[in-house]
Design a protein around this motif. Structure first.
Motif, PDB file in Angstrom:
ATOM      1  N   THR A  49       0.849  -1.187   0.000  1.00 64.16           N
ATOM      2  CA  THR A  49       0.000   0.000   0.000  1.00 64.16           C
ATOM      3  C   THR A  49       0.885   1.238   0.000  1.00 64.16           C
ATOM      4  O   THR A  49       1.786   1.357   0.838  1.00 64.16           O
ATOM      5  CB  THR A  49      -0.920   0.035   1.233  1.00 64.16           C
ATOM      6  OG1 THR A  49      -1.689  -1.170   1.282  1.00 64.16           O
ATOM      7  CG2 THR A  49      -1.867   1.223   1.173  1.00 64.16           C
ATOM      8  N   ASN A 159       3.741   7.305   3.016  1.00 67.72           N
ATOM      9  CA  ASN A 159       4.088   6.045   3.668  1.00 67.72           C
ATOM     10  C   ASN A 159       3.933   4.887   2.696  1.00 67.72           C
ATOM     11  O   ASN A 159       3.197   4.970   1.710  1.00 67.72           O
ATOM     12  CB  ASN A 159       3.273   5.813   4.949  1.00 67.72           C
ATOM     13  CG  ASN A 159       1.787   5.805   4.711  1.00 67.72           C
ATOM     14  OD1 ASN A 159       1.254   4.886   4.101  1.00 67.72           O
ATOM     15  ND2 ASN A 159       1.095   6.839   5.187  1.00 67.72           N
ATOM     16  N   THR A 161       3.527   0.611   2.950  1.00 69.88           N
ATOM     17  CA  THR A 161       3.277  -0.503   3.863  1.00 69.88           C
ATOM     18  C   THR A 161       3.331  -1.820   3.113  1.00 69.88           C
ATOM     19  O   THR A 161       2.775  -1.950   2.021  1.00 69.88           O
ATOM     20  CB  THR A 161       1.902  -0.347   4.541  1.00 69.88           C
ATOM     21  OG1 THR A 161       1.864   0.890   5.255  1.00 69.88           O
ATOM     22  CG2 THR A 161       1.647  -1.486   5.515  1.00 69.88           C
ATOM     23  N   ASN A 163       2.207  -5.553   3.801  1.00 70.14           N
ATOM     24  CA  ASN A 163       1.443  -6.450   4.660  1.00 70.14           C
ATOM     25  C   ASN A 163       1.638  -7.873   4.157  1.00 70.14           C
ATOM     26  O   ASN A 163       1.346  -8.171   2.992  1.00 70.14           O
ATOM     27  CB  ASN A 163      -0.037  -6.061   4.649  1.00 70.14           C
ATOM     28  CG  ASN A 163      -0.845  -6.834   5.672  1.00 70.14           C
ATOM     29  OD1 ASN A 163      -0.983  -8.039   5.569  1.00 70.14           O
ATOM     30  ND2 ASN A 163      -1.375  -6.134   6.658  1.00 70.14           N
ATOM     31  N   LYS A 213       8.148   1.079  11.204  1.00 71.62           N
ATOM     32  CA  LYS A 213       7.227   0.392  12.114  1.00 71.62           C
ATOM     33  C   LYS A 213       7.156  -1.080  11.729  1.00 71.62           C
ATOM     34  O   LYS A 213       6.877  -1.415  10.580  1.00 71.62           O
ATOM     35  CB  LYS A 213       5.838   1.036  12.033  1.00 71.62           C
ATOM     36  CG  LYS A 213       4.783   0.400  12.927  1.00 71.62           C
ATOM     37  CD  LYS A 213       3.444   1.107  12.739  1.00 71.62           C
ATOM     38  CE  LYS A 213       2.341   0.469  13.548  1.00 71.62           C
ATOM     39  NZ  LYS A 213       1.028   1.131  13.310  1.00 71.62           N
ATOM     40  N   GLU A 293       8.816   0.576  16.876  1.00 69.18           N
ATOM     41  CA  GLU A 293       9.042   1.707  15.974  1.00 69.18           C
ATOM     42  C   GLU A 293      10.415   2.323  16.192  1.00 69.18           C
ATOM     43  O   GLU A 293      10.864   2.483  17.327  1.00 69.18           O
ATOM     44  CB  GLU A 293       7.981   2.792  16.182  1.00 69.18           C
ATOM     45  CG  GLU A 293       6.633   2.480  15.586  1.00 69.18           C
ATOM     46  CD  GLU A 293       5.714   3.695  15.577  1.00 69.18           C
ATOM     47  OE1 GLU A 293       4.571   3.559  15.105  1.00 69.18           O
ATOM     48  OE2 GLU A 293       6.135   4.782  16.033  1.00 69.18           O
ATOM     49  N   GLU A 338       3.756  -7.178   9.268  1.00 72.04           N
ATOM     50  CA  GLU A 338       3.649  -5.940   8.492  1.00 72.04           C
ATOM     51  C   GLU A 338       4.850  -5.041   8.734  1.00 72.04           C
ATOM     52  O   GLU A 338       5.344  -4.920   9.852  1.00 72.04           O
ATOM     53  CB  GLU A 338       2.357  -5.202   8.854  1.00 72.04           C
ATOM     54  CG  GLU A 338       2.091  -3.962   8.018  1.00 72.04           C
ATOM     55  CD  GLU A 338       0.705  -3.383   8.261  1.00 72.04           C
ATOM     56  OE1 GLU A 338      -0.277  -3.960   7.747  1.00 72.04           O
ATOM     57  OE2 GLU A 338       0.607  -2.368   8.976  1.00 72.04           O
ATOM     58  N   CYS A 340       5.918  -1.009   7.906  1.00 68.74           N
ATOM     59  CA  CYS A 340       5.408   0.280   7.449  1.00 68.74           C
ATOM     60  C   CYS A 340       6.536   1.301   7.520  1.00 68.74           C
ATOM     61  O   CYS A 340       7.201   1.430   8.548  1.00 68.74           O
ATOM     62  CB  CYS A 340       4.224   0.734   8.296  1.00 68.74           C
ATOM     63  SG  CYS A 340       3.520   2.317   7.761  1.00 68.74           S
ATOM     64  N   LYS A 342       7.144   5.249   7.162  1.00 68.18           N
ATOM     65  CA  LYS A 342       6.536   6.573   7.088  1.00 68.18           C
ATOM     66  C   LYS A 342       7.649   7.568   6.801  1.00 68.18           C
ATOM     67  O   LYS A 342       8.616   7.667   7.564  1.00 68.18           O
ATOM     68  CB  LYS A 342       5.827   6.908   8.403  1.00 68.18           C
ATOM     69  CG  LYS A 342       4.753   5.900   8.789  1.00 68.18           C
ATOM     70  CD  LYS A 342       4.125   6.237  10.136  1.00 68.18           C
ATOM     71  CE  LYS A 342       3.108   5.189  10.549  1.00 68.18           C
ATOM     72  NZ  LYS A 342       2.482   5.508  11.865  1.00 68.18           N
TER      73      LYS A 342
END
Length: 347
Positions: A49, A159, A161, A163, A213, A293, A338, A340, A342
């Motif tokens: 994403t 961001n 991501t 998954n 993250k 994080e 996941e 992520c 950012k």
């Protein structure tokens, strides 16, 4: 006459080969371009994403490229001025209602293996309040051959991501996550000595305000140690130069914050008797899921670390920020659900 025929045939072959290459090569685009690494080999069940902002007078182009960084696997183009999304030769009308000179966008790329024989990328696009647009399934030679995402246009990615659970866009199946011992096909190397070791490559060099993250699962019983680190190294893990490592020592119920510079180890032990956080508080046995994080605070030349919603500590940087290249997890880690990234949260 024979010479003329041979020349004609040769010209046809050259033109045909050139046309074949143009089909398989990444399209040219004069607008700004940014390349991102995939953190690990793409596999069925992974959903990528991407959220970003695009100037209304620009054209957004997303391309997935194979390992040589040249061959075009699949992608899409969004032209706001014409209110159309283009995928290969297919045009999809897409009416947007921009509120200012920039629009937000979201792209979903769902990697799938159909009947374990055909690899496809299912793509979805969404911008502002115009709704979710389902694009055509894009067949690719091999999911594992895709290594980079290239984004063209006057835009900024907010961001990205990854998954690793099976798609919830079309299925209710649940996937445990991902684990492995390679980084985009490259082995971790002979220096690998840790149990359950897995590594993920950063999409791009870190900048101030970036946040990494990680969500995953650790053992729920008989815990001993859980480590997660930001390491240097291009196509390998340089354990002689670790920018930041969090070690949750469950046997002694203490956190060890570690930096390694040219093999020299610098440890900072957090003491729960002085009020510092303890692993049993941050990672209770009843909750195997974790969220960790790393927040880049270049203004103070440090990495701020949080577990879930709780701040853990800060680690001073002893390495060049842009030399950090991988996320490394090991020991009591079971899998990663996941990742992520950012970007530029302080800007």
């Amino acid at each position: 006459m024979l010479i003329s025929v041979r020349i004609t045939v040769l010209l046809i072959m050259i033109i045909s080969n050139g046309m074949a290459r143009s089909v398989n090569s990444a399209p040219n685009n004069s607008e700004p371009s940014t390349s991102y690494n995939l953190p690990t080999e793409l596999s069925s069940g992974t959903i990528i994403t991407i959220n970003g902002k695009l100037k209304i007078d620009s054209t957004l182009r997303i391309m997935l490229l194979t390992k040589n960084g040249i061959d075009y696997a699949c992608g899409m183009t969004f032209v706001p001025q014409k209110e159309v999304v283009i995928q290969d030769s297919t045009e999809f009308p897409y009416n947007i209602r921009p509120a200012d000179e920039s629009i937000t966008y979201t792209i979903y790329m769902d990697a799938r293996s159909v009947d374990q024989t055909i690899d496809v990328i299912e793509m979805y696009f969404e911008s502002d309040n115009a709704g979710l647009l389902t694009l055509n399934s894009c067949p690719v030679d091999s999911l594992s051959s895709i290594e980079k995402i290239v984004i063209n246009g006057k835009q900024s990615v907010l961001n990205m991501t990854f998954n690793f659970q099976k798609s919830t866009l079309k299925s209710n199946e649940v996937h445990d996550g991902i684990n492995g011992r390679t980084v985009n096909g490259y082995p971790l190397g002979s220096t690998s000595r840790r149990e359950n070791e897995m590594a993920f490559r950063l999409p791009r060099p870190l900048e101030n305000g970036d946040i990494i993250k990680v969500e995953g699962i650790i053992k729920s019983d008989d815990r001993q140690k859980f480590r997660m680190a930001l390491t240097t190294g291009e196509n390998y893990i340089d354990k002689h130069n670790i920018a930041c490592e969090v070690e949750a020592d469950f046997l002694n119920n203490q956190f060890v914050m570690r930096t390694v510079v040219n093999g020299q180890i610098y440890d900072n032990i957090l003491d729960s008797s002085r009020g510092d956080p303890a692993p049993t508080d941050m990672f209770p046995d009843s909750v195997p899921e974790f969220i960790l994080e790393f927040n880049v605070n270049a203004e103070y030349n440090q990495i701020d670390i949080s577990v879930g919603m709780s701040f853990l500590c800060s680690v001073d940087l002893k390495h060049n920020l842009r030399s950090i290249s991988h996320v490394l997890l090991s020991d009591d880690i079971l899998n990663v659900k996941e990742l992520c990234f950012k970007f530029n949260q302080n800007q």
